[in-house]
Scaffold this active site. Structure first.
Site, PDB file in Angstrom:
ATOM      1  N   GLU A   1       0.838  -1.199   0.000  1.00  0.00           N
ATOM      2  CA  GLU A   1       0.000   0.000   0.000  1.00  0.00           C
ATOM      3  C   GLU A   1       0.878   1.255   0.000  1.00  0.00           C
ATOM      4  O   GLU A   1       1.644   1.482   0.947  1.00  0.00           O
ATOM      5  CB  GLU A   1      -0.929  -0.004   1.220  1.00  0.00           C
ATOM      6  CG  GLU A   1      -1.989   1.075   1.142  1.00  0.00           C
ATOM      7  CD  GLU A   1      -3.104   0.877   2.150  1.00  0.00           C
ATOM      8  OE1 GLU A   1      -3.812   1.862   2.423  1.00  0.00           O
ATOM      9  OE2 GLU A   1      -3.273  -0.246   2.649  1.00  0.00           O
TER      10      GLU A   1
ATOM     11  N   LYS B   1      -7.877  -1.157  11.331  1.00  0.00           N
ATOM     12  CA  LYS B   1      -7.215  -1.568  10.102  1.00  0.00           C
ATOM     13  C   LYS B   1      -6.064  -0.625   9.788  1.00  0.00           C
ATOM     14  O   LYS B   1      -4.973  -1.047   9.379  1.00  0.00           O
ATOM     15  CB  LYS B   1      -8.216  -1.584   8.941  1.00  0.00           C
ATOM     16  CG  LYS B   1      -7.648  -2.179   7.642  1.00  0.00           C
ATOM     17  CD  LYS B   1      -6.993  -1.155   6.750  1.00  0.00           C
ATOM     18  CE  LYS B   1      -6.495  -1.788   5.458  1.00  0.00           C
ATOM     19  NZ  LYS B   1      -5.723  -0.822   4.629  1.00  0.00           N
TER      20      LYS B   1
ATOM     21  N   ASP C   1       4.663 -13.930  12.710  1.00  0.00           N
ATOM     22  CA  ASP C   1       3.334 -14.394  12.304  1.00  0.00           C
ATOM     23  C   ASP C   1       2.317 -13.266  12.478  1.00  0.00           C
ATOM     24  O   ASP C   1       1.814 -13.037  13.578  1.00  0.00           O
ATOM     25  CB  ASP C   1       2.946 -15.604  13.155  1.00  0.00           C
ATOM     26  CG  ASP C   1       1.638 -16.248  12.721  1.00  0.00           C
ATOM     27  OD1 ASP C   1       0.908 -15.629  11.919  1.00  0.00           O
ATOM     28  OD2 ASP C   1       1.345 -17.359  13.190  1.00  0.00           O
TER      29      ASP C   1
ATOM     30  N   HIS D   1      -3.446   9.574  -0.293  1.00  0.00           N
ATOM     31  CA  HIS D   1      -3.432   8.195  -0.796  1.00  0.00           C
ATOM     32  C   HIS D   1      -3.343   8.153  -2.318  1.00  0.00           C
ATOM     33  O   HIS D   1      -2.544   7.421  -2.887  1.00  0.00           O
ATOM     34  CB  HIS D   1      -4.690   7.469  -0.318  1.00  0.00           C
ATOM     35  CG  HIS D   1      -4.756   6.043  -0.766  1.00  0.00           C
ATOM     36  ND1 HIS D   1      -4.013   5.041  -0.178  1.00  0.00           N
ATOM     37  CD2 HIS D   1      -5.462   5.448  -1.768  1.00  0.00           C
ATOM     38  CE1 HIS D   1      -4.273   3.900  -0.787  1.00  0.00           C
ATOM     39  NE2 HIS D   1      -5.142   4.114  -1.746  1.00  0.00           N
TER      40      HIS D   1
END
Length: 423
Positions: free
Chosen positions: A80, A259, A275, A372
Protein backbone atom coordinates in the site's frame (compact mmCIF):
# COMPACT_ATOMS: atom_id res chain seq x y z
CA UNK A 1 18.96 19.41 9.49
CA UNK A 2 18.13 15.68 9.65
CA UNK A 3 20.76 13.25 8.39
CA UNK A 4 17.96 11.62 6.39
CA UNK A 5 16.69 14.87 4.85
CA UNK A 6 15.39 14.21 1.32
CA UNK A 7 15.64 10.44 1.86
CA UNK A 8 12.64 9.75 -0.38
CA UNK A 9 14.27 11.64 -3.26
CA UNK A 10 17.37 9.44 -3.31
CA UNK A 11 17.66 6.34 -5.47
CA UNK A 12 17.65 2.86 -3.96
CA UNK A 13 21.43 2.45 -3.83
CA UNK A 14 21.85 5.87 -2.18
CA UNK A 15 19.25 5.01 0.46
CA UNK A 16 20.98 1.73 1.28
CA UNK A 17 24.36 3.45 1.56
CA UNK A 18 23.01 6.17 3.86
CA UNK A 19 21.11 3.63 5.95
CA UNK A 20 24.22 1.48 6.36
CA UNK A 21 26.26 4.52 7.33
CA UNK A 22 23.77 5.66 9.96
CA UNK A 23 22.68 2.29 11.35
CA UNK A 24 26.07 0.51 11.04
CA UNK A 25 24.73 -2.78 9.75
CA UNK A 26 26.93 -5.38 8.08
CA UNK A 27 28.17 -5.39 4.51
CA UNK A 28 26.49 -8.77 4.12
CA UNK A 29 23.11 -7.19 4.90
CA UNK A 30 23.89 -4.32 2.53
CA UNK A 31 24.61 -6.82 -0.25
CA UNK A 32 21.34 -8.63 0.44
CA UNK A 33 19.53 -5.31 -0.05
CA UNK A 34 21.59 -4.20 -3.06
CA UNK A 35 21.18 -7.53 -4.85
CA UNK A 36 17.57 -7.79 -3.62
CA UNK A 37 18.09 -11.38 -2.53
CA UNK A 38 14.89 -13.22 -1.76
CA UNK A 39 14.20 -16.51 -0.04
CA UNK A 40 16.27 -19.22 -1.81
CA UNK A 41 14.29 -21.88 -3.62
CA UNK A 42 16.07 -24.61 -1.66
CA UNK A 43 14.63 -23.18 1.58
CA UNK A 44 11.26 -22.00 0.27
CA UNK A 45 10.48 -25.43 -1.10
CA UNK A 46 10.91 -26.96 2.36
CA UNK A 47 8.85 -24.34 4.21
CA UNK A 48 5.53 -25.06 2.51
CA UNK A 49 3.70 -27.69 0.47
CA UNK A 50 3.13 -27.59 -3.30
CA UNK A 51 5.86 -24.97 -3.72
CA UNK A 52 5.84 -23.00 -7.00
CA UNK A 53 8.21 -20.12 -6.21
CA UNK A 54 8.42 -17.02 -4.02
CA UNK A 55 6.11 -14.01 -3.95
CA UNK A 56 7.62 -10.54 -3.53
CA UNK A 57 6.26 -7.37 -1.96
CA UNK A 58 7.87 -3.92 -1.75
CA UNK A 59 10.43 -3.59 1.06
CA UNK A 60 10.76 -0.02 2.38
CA UNK A 61 12.01 1.80 5.45
CA UNK A 62 10.94 4.61 7.77
CA UNK A 63 14.39 6.13 8.38
CA UNK A 64 13.88 7.97 11.68
CA UNK A 65 11.73 6.59 14.48
CA UNK A 66 12.31 7.62 18.10
CA UNK A 67 11.36 5.15 20.84
CA UNK A 68 12.46 5.35 24.49
CA UNK A 69 15.20 7.82 23.61
CA UNK A 70 16.75 5.68 20.88
CA UNK A 71 16.42 6.25 17.14
CA UNK A 72 15.60 3.35 14.84
CA UNK A 73 14.98 2.79 11.15
CA UNK A 74 11.85 0.69 10.64
CA UNK A 75 11.82 -1.83 7.77
CA UNK A 76 8.31 -2.25 6.37
CA UNK A 77 6.91 -4.75 3.86
CA UNK A 78 3.66 -3.55 2.28
CA UNK A 79 2.04 -3.02 -1.09
CA UNK A 80 0.00 0.00 0.00
CA UNK A 81 1.75 3.19 -1.21
CA UNK A 82 0.65 5.59 1.51
CA UNK A 83 1.64 3.46 4.53
CA UNK A 84 5.38 4.18 4.61
CA UNK A 85 4.94 7.85 3.72
CA UNK A 86 2.29 8.32 6.43
CA UNK A 87 4.37 6.55 9.09
CA UNK A 88 7.44 8.61 8.14
CA UNK A 89 5.39 11.81 8.39
CA UNK A 90 3.92 10.84 11.76
CA UNK A 91 7.32 9.78 13.12
CA UNK A 92 8.82 13.19 12.27
CA UNK A 93 6.07 15.12 14.06
CA UNK A 94 6.08 12.85 17.11
CA UNK A 95 9.87 12.74 17.16
CA UNK A 96 10.00 16.52 17.56
CA UNK A 97 7.89 16.15 20.73
CA UNK A 98 10.12 13.48 22.28
CA UNK A 99 9.07 10.39 20.38
CA UNK A 100 7.35 7.30 21.76
CA UNK A 101 7.65 5.67 25.17
CA UNK A 102 6.84 2.06 25.95
CA UNK A 103 6.03 -0.19 28.88
CA UNK A 104 5.92 -3.97 29.24
CA UNK A 105 4.80 -5.37 32.60
CA UNK A 106 5.27 -9.06 31.79
CA UNK A 107 5.81 -11.31 28.80
CA UNK A 108 4.14 -14.68 29.19
CA UNK A 109 2.39 -16.74 26.52
CA UNK A 110 -0.74 -18.73 27.30
CA UNK A 111 -1.94 -22.14 26.18
CA UNK A 112 -4.94 -24.22 27.17
CA UNK A 113 -6.05 -27.78 27.67
CA UNK A 114 -9.82 -28.03 27.23
CA UNK A 115 -11.39 -30.95 29.13
CA UNK A 116 -14.93 -32.29 28.69
CA UNK A 117 -17.10 -35.07 30.16
CA UNK A 118 -15.74 -34.14 33.60
CA UNK A 119 -18.00 -35.81 36.23
CA UNK A 120 -17.57 -33.10 38.88
CA UNK A 121 -16.05 -29.93 37.35
CA UNK A 122 -15.77 -27.98 40.63
CA UNK A 123 -14.05 -30.85 42.45
CA UNK A 124 -11.74 -31.35 39.46
CA UNK A 125 -10.90 -27.63 39.42
CA UNK A 126 -9.88 -27.71 43.10
CA UNK A 127 -7.87 -30.91 42.62
CA UNK A 128 -5.95 -29.46 39.65
CA UNK A 129 -5.13 -26.25 41.52
CA UNK A 130 -3.87 -28.31 44.47
CA UNK A 131 -1.45 -30.01 42.06
CA UNK A 132 -0.17 -26.76 40.53
CA UNK A 133 3.51 -27.39 41.35
CA UNK A 134 3.40 -30.93 39.95
CA UNK A 135 1.74 -29.70 36.74
CA UNK A 136 4.31 -26.92 36.27
CA UNK A 137 7.14 -29.39 36.86
CA UNK A 138 5.67 -31.79 34.32
CA UNK A 139 5.34 -28.99 31.78
CA UNK A 140 8.97 -27.96 32.26
CA UNK A 141 10.13 -31.55 31.89
CA UNK A 142 8.46 -31.59 28.48
CA UNK A 143 10.65 -28.72 27.24
CA UNK A 144 13.84 -28.62 29.35
CA UNK A 145 15.82 -26.43 26.92
CA UNK A 146 13.69 -23.34 27.59
CA UNK A 147 14.11 -23.90 31.33
CA UNK A 148 17.92 -24.05 30.96
CA UNK A 149 17.83 -20.65 29.24
CA UNK A 150 15.84 -19.09 32.09
CA UNK A 151 12.29 -19.50 30.81
CA UNK A 152 9.62 -22.09 31.47
CA UNK A 153 6.16 -22.67 32.89
CA UNK A 154 5.15 -20.05 35.46
CA UNK A 155 1.50 -20.51 36.48
CA UNK A 156 -1.79 -22.24 35.79
CA UNK A 157 -5.37 -21.04 35.95
CA UNK A 158 -8.49 -23.18 35.80
CA UNK A 159 -11.97 -22.15 34.74
CA UNK A 160 -15.35 -23.75 34.07
CA UNK A 161 -17.01 -22.50 30.90
CA UNK A 162 -20.21 -24.16 29.73
CA UNK A 163 -19.45 -27.90 29.50
CA UNK A 164 -15.68 -27.39 29.51
CA UNK A 165 -13.10 -27.39 32.26
CA UNK A 166 -10.22 -25.35 30.86
CA UNK A 167 -6.69 -25.31 32.23
CA UNK A 168 -4.58 -22.32 31.16
CA UNK A 169 -0.79 -22.61 31.27
CA UNK A 170 1.36 -19.43 31.27
CA UNK A 171 4.95 -19.76 30.08
CA UNK A 172 7.96 -17.45 29.79
CA UNK A 173 9.11 -18.20 26.24
CA UNK A 174 12.01 -15.71 26.26
CA UNK A 175 12.85 -14.59 22.69
CA UNK A 176 10.52 -17.06 20.94
CA UNK A 177 6.91 -16.53 19.90
CA UNK A 178 6.22 -19.72 21.83
CA UNK A 179 3.84 -21.85 19.77
CA UNK A 180 6.03 -24.95 19.68
CA UNK A 181 7.13 -24.51 23.29
CA UNK A 182 3.55 -24.15 24.57
CA UNK A 183 2.14 -26.94 22.47
CA UNK A 184 4.87 -29.35 23.62
CA UNK A 185 4.28 -28.47 27.27
CA UNK A 186 0.51 -28.74 26.93
CA UNK A 187 0.82 -32.18 25.38
CA UNK A 188 3.12 -33.04 28.27
CA UNK A 189 0.51 -32.25 30.93
CA UNK A 190 -2.61 -33.39 29.08
CA UNK A 191 -2.65 -37.00 30.32
CA UNK A 192 -2.14 -35.94 33.93
CA UNK A 193 -4.99 -33.42 33.66
CA UNK A 194 -7.27 -36.16 32.33
CA UNK A 195 -6.28 -38.33 35.28
CA UNK A 196 -6.91 -35.56 37.82
CA UNK A 197 -10.25 -34.50 36.32
CA UNK A 198 -11.51 -37.95 35.25
CA UNK A 199 -12.49 -36.22 31.99
CA UNK A 200 -11.36 -36.21 28.37
CA UNK A 201 -8.99 -33.74 26.74
CA UNK A 202 -10.56 -32.18 23.67
CA UNK A 203 -7.45 -30.24 22.64
CA UNK A 204 -4.17 -28.84 23.91
CA UNK A 205 -3.09 -25.69 22.03
CA UNK A 206 -1.45 -22.29 22.32
CA UNK A 207 -3.74 -19.25 22.42
CA UNK A 208 -2.94 -16.28 20.21
CA UNK A 209 -4.74 -14.04 22.69
CA UNK A 210 -1.54 -13.11 24.55
CA UNK A 211 -3.28 -11.31 27.43
CA UNK A 212 -0.21 -11.73 29.66
CA UNK A 213 2.06 -10.20 27.04
CA UNK A 214 0.66 -6.68 26.98
CA UNK A 215 2.73 -3.86 25.49
CA UNK A 216 1.88 -0.17 25.85
CA UNK A 217 3.14 2.69 23.67
CA UNK A 218 2.54 6.36 24.43
CA UNK A 219 3.36 9.69 22.88
CA UNK A 220 2.84 13.35 23.82
CA UNK A 221 2.57 15.65 20.81
CA UNK A 222 2.80 19.41 21.08
CA UNK A 223 -0.36 20.79 19.46
CA UNK A 224 1.75 23.57 17.95
CA UNK A 225 3.50 20.96 15.75
CA UNK A 226 0.33 19.81 13.99
CA UNK A 227 0.21 22.49 11.25
CA UNK A 228 0.79 26.16 10.51
CA UNK A 229 -1.87 28.10 12.41
CA UNK A 230 -2.43 28.01 16.19
CA UNK A 231 -6.22 28.02 15.76
CA UNK A 232 -6.13 25.30 13.10
CA UNK A 233 -3.69 23.21 15.15
CA UNK A 234 -5.99 23.16 18.17
CA UNK A 235 -8.99 22.37 15.97
CA UNK A 236 -7.05 19.48 14.39
CA UNK A 237 -6.07 18.13 17.81
CA UNK A 238 -9.68 18.34 18.99
CA UNK A 239 -10.89 16.48 15.91
CA UNK A 240 -8.28 13.74 16.37
CA UNK A 241 -9.51 13.24 19.95
CA UNK A 242 -13.11 13.14 18.70
CA UNK A 243 -12.18 10.61 16.01
CA UNK A 244 -10.63 8.45 18.72
CA UNK A 245 -13.85 8.65 20.74
CA UNK A 246 -15.92 7.72 17.69
CA UNK A 247 -13.88 4.52 17.34
CA UNK A 248 -14.76 3.66 20.95
CA UNK A 249 -18.53 3.85 20.43
CA UNK A 250 -19.09 2.81 16.79
CA UNK A 251 -18.02 -0.65 15.60
CA UNK A 252 -18.11 0.33 11.93
CA UNK A 253 -15.57 3.08 12.57
CA UNK A 254 -13.56 0.91 15.01
CA UNK A 255 -12.91 -1.73 12.35
CA UNK A 256 -11.43 0.81 9.92
CA UNK A 257 -9.64 2.66 12.73
CA UNK A 258 -7.90 -0.58 13.69
CA UNK A 259 -7.22 -1.57 10.10
CA UNK A 260 -5.22 1.64 9.77
CA UNK A 261 -3.23 0.70 12.86
CA UNK A 262 -2.40 -2.67 11.32
CA UNK A 263 -1.26 -1.03 8.09
CA UNK A 264 1.86 -0.16 10.06
CA UNK A 265 2.00 -3.09 12.47
CA UNK A 266 1.66 -5.80 9.82
CA UNK A 267 4.25 -4.14 7.57
CA UNK A 268 6.84 -4.35 10.35
CA UNK A 269 5.73 -7.78 11.60
CA UNK A 270 6.00 -9.26 8.09
CA UNK A 271 9.42 -7.65 7.62
CA UNK A 272 10.68 -9.32 10.82
CA UNK A 273 9.47 -12.76 9.73
CA UNK A 274 6.85 -12.97 12.47
CA UNK A 275 3.33 -14.39 12.30
CA UNK A 276 1.11 -11.41 11.50
CA UNK A 277 -2.02 -13.58 11.62
CA UNK A 278 -1.32 -14.38 15.28
CA UNK A 279 -0.65 -10.71 16.09
CA UNK A 280 -3.84 -9.56 14.35
CA UNK A 281 -6.02 -12.27 15.92
CA UNK A 282 -4.87 -11.47 19.45
CA UNK A 283 -5.24 -7.71 18.99
CA UNK A 284 -8.75 -7.98 17.55
CA UNK A 285 -9.76 -10.18 20.49
CA UNK A 286 -8.34 -7.53 22.82
CA UNK A 287 -10.33 -4.85 21.00
CA UNK A 288 -13.53 -6.68 22.01
CA UNK A 289 -12.46 -7.66 25.53
CA UNK A 290 -15.39 -5.85 27.21
CA UNK A 291 -18.01 -7.25 24.83
CA UNK A 292 -17.93 -4.45 22.22
CA UNK A 293 -15.35 -4.14 19.48
CA UNK A 294 -13.52 -0.82 19.97
CA UNK A 295 -10.66 1.21 18.56
CA UNK A 296 -7.35 0.01 19.97
CA UNK A 297 -5.81 3.46 20.40
CA UNK A 298 -6.96 6.49 22.37
CA UNK A 299 -6.17 10.17 21.80
CA UNK A 300 -6.95 12.84 24.39
CA UNK A 301 -6.20 16.53 24.91
CA UNK A 302 -4.19 17.74 27.87
CA UNK A 303 -3.36 21.44 27.87
CA UNK A 304 -1.11 22.18 24.89
CA UNK A 305 -0.57 18.52 24.10
CA UNK A 306 -2.28 15.67 22.28
CA UNK A 307 -1.75 12.39 24.13
CA UNK A 308 -1.79 9.06 22.32
CA UNK A 309 -1.79 5.62 23.90
CA UNK A 310 -2.26 2.05 22.78
CA UNK A 311 -1.92 -1.32 24.52
CA UNK A 312 -1.79 -4.59 22.61
CA UNK A 313 -1.22 -8.26 23.41
CA UNK A 314 1.83 -9.09 21.33
CA UNK A 315 3.08 -12.63 20.63
CA UNK A 316 6.31 -11.63 18.89
CA UNK A 317 9.72 -13.26 18.47
CA UNK A 318 13.31 -12.61 17.49
CA UNK A 319 14.15 -16.31 17.00
CA UNK A 320 12.41 -19.35 15.53
CA UNK A 321 10.04 -19.86 12.62
CA UNK A 322 11.25 -18.33 9.35
CA UNK A 323 13.30 -15.64 11.12
CA UNK A 324 16.59 -17.51 10.74
CA UNK A 325 15.85 -18.83 7.24
CA UNK A 326 15.05 -15.73 5.20
CA UNK A 327 18.06 -13.55 4.18
CA UNK A 328 15.88 -10.43 4.00
CA UNK A 329 14.65 -10.99 7.56
CA UNK A 330 18.23 -11.28 8.77
CA UNK A 331 18.98 -7.94 7.07
CA UNK A 332 15.90 -6.43 8.75
CA UNK A 333 17.17 -7.36 12.22
CA UNK A 334 20.56 -5.95 11.28
CA UNK A 335 18.95 -2.63 10.30
CA UNK A 336 17.01 -2.60 13.58
CA UNK A 337 20.16 -3.22 15.60
CA UNK A 338 19.16 -6.75 16.70
CA UNK A 339 16.53 -5.81 19.31
CA UNK A 340 15.36 -8.33 21.88
CA UNK A 341 11.73 -9.47 21.81
CA UNK A 342 10.59 -6.83 24.29
CA UNK A 343 12.13 -3.99 22.30
CA UNK A 344 10.75 -5.35 19.04
CA UNK A 345 7.28 -5.61 20.59
CA UNK A 346 7.52 -2.00 21.75
CA UNK A 347 8.58 -0.87 18.28
CA UNK A 348 5.64 -2.68 16.72
CA UNK A 349 3.03 -1.12 19.02
CA UNK A 350 4.58 2.33 18.63
CA UNK A 351 4.51 1.89 14.84
CA UNK A 352 0.79 1.16 14.98
CA UNK A 353 0.17 4.24 17.11
CA UNK A 354 2.24 6.36 14.72
CA UNK A 355 0.31 5.05 11.73
CA UNK A 356 -2.94 5.78 13.50
CA UNK A 357 -1.94 9.36 14.27
CA UNK A 358 -1.02 10.04 10.64
CA UNK A 359 -4.28 8.52 9.40
CA UNK A 360 -6.48 10.43 11.84
CA UNK A 361 -4.71 13.71 11.11
CA UNK A 362 -5.32 13.21 7.40
CA UNK A 363 -8.95 12.16 7.94
CA UNK A 364 -9.90 15.23 9.97
CA UNK A 365 -8.05 17.71 7.75
CA UNK A 366 -7.51 17.15 4.01
CA UNK A 367 -9.22 13.76 3.92
CA UNK A 368 -7.59 10.40 3.39
CA UNK A 369 -7.88 10.30 -0.40
CA UNK A 370 -5.69 13.30 -1.21
CA UNK A 371 -2.48 11.76 0.08
CA UNK A 372 -3.43 8.20 -0.80
CA UNK A 373 -4.20 8.91 -4.44
CA UNK A 374 -1.12 11.09 -4.81
CA UNK A 375 1.05 8.12 -3.91
CA UNK A 376 -1.18 5.74 -5.88
CA UNK A 377 -0.60 7.70 -9.10
CA UNK A 378 2.60 5.91 -10.08
CA UNK A 379 1.05 2.50 -9.47
CA UNK A 380 -1.88 3.50 -11.69
CA UNK A 381 0.53 4.65 -14.42
CA UNK A 382 2.30 1.29 -14.38
CA UNK A 383 -1.03 -0.55 -14.32
CA UNK A 384 -2.10 1.47 -17.38
CA UNK A 385 0.91 0.10 -19.24
CA UNK A 386 3.49 2.85 -18.78
CA UNK A 387 7.12 1.79 -18.93
CA UNK A 388 9.72 2.96 -16.42
CA UNK A 389 10.49 6.17 -18.33
CA UNK A 390 6.81 7.04 -18.88
CA UNK A 391 5.59 6.23 -15.35
CA UNK A 392 6.91 9.37 -13.63
CA UNK A 393 5.51 11.66 -16.33
CA UNK A 394 2.07 10.03 -16.22
CA UNK A 395 2.06 10.08 -12.41
CA UNK A 396 2.80 13.82 -12.36
CA UNK A 397 0.00 14.50 -14.84
CA UNK A 398 -2.42 12.26 -12.94
CA UNK A 399 -1.95 14.28 -9.75
CA UNK A 400 -3.21 17.37 -11.57
CA UNK A 401 -6.33 15.65 -12.90
CA UNK A 402 -9.74 15.82 -11.24
CA UNK A 403 -10.13 12.03 -11.38
CA UNK A 404 -7.07 10.01 -10.40
CA UNK A 405 -8.07 6.61 -11.75
CA UNK A 406 -6.97 3.92 -14.21
CA UNK A 407 -9.11 5.24 -17.06
CA UNK A 408 -7.52 8.69 -16.79
CA UNK A 409 -4.05 7.12 -16.62
CA UNK A 410 -4.71 5.20 -19.84
CA UNK A 411 -5.91 8.35 -21.59
CA UNK A 412 -2.83 10.31 -20.49
CA UNK A 413 -0.53 7.49 -21.60
CA UNK A 414 -2.19 7.36 -25.04
CA UNK A 415 -1.81 11.15 -25.38
CA UNK A 416 1.86 10.98 -24.36
CA UNK A 417 2.61 8.29 -26.92
CA UNK A 418 0.73 10.14 -29.65
CA UNK A 419 2.88 13.22 -28.99
CA UNK A 420 6.03 11.12 -29.17
CA UNK A 421 4.95 9.69 -32.53
CA UNK A 422 4.29 13.17 -33.89
CA UNK A 423 7.68 14.33 -32.71
Amino acid sequence: MSRFSGFYKKNRQERIALLQQERSFSQESAEILIQDKNLPESIAGKMTENHLGTFSLPFSVVPEFLLDGQEYSLPMVTEEPSVVAACSFGAKIIGRSGGFHSEILERLMIGQVALYDVPDPQAALEKILAETESILSLANQAHPSIVKRGGGARQIQVDIKDQFLIVYLSVDVLEAMGANILNTMLEGIKDYLEELSQGQALMAILSNYASQSLVTARCRIAISSLGTSAALNRETAKKIALASQLAQVDTYRAATHNKGIFNGIDALVVATGNDWRAVDAGAHAYAARDGQYRGLSTWTLEGDYLLGQMTLPLPIATVGGSIGLNPKVQAVFDILGHPDARTLASLIVATGLCQNFAALRALVTTGIQAGHMKLQAKSLAILAGANEEEADTIAQQLRKEKHTNLETAKQLLAQLRDKEKEA
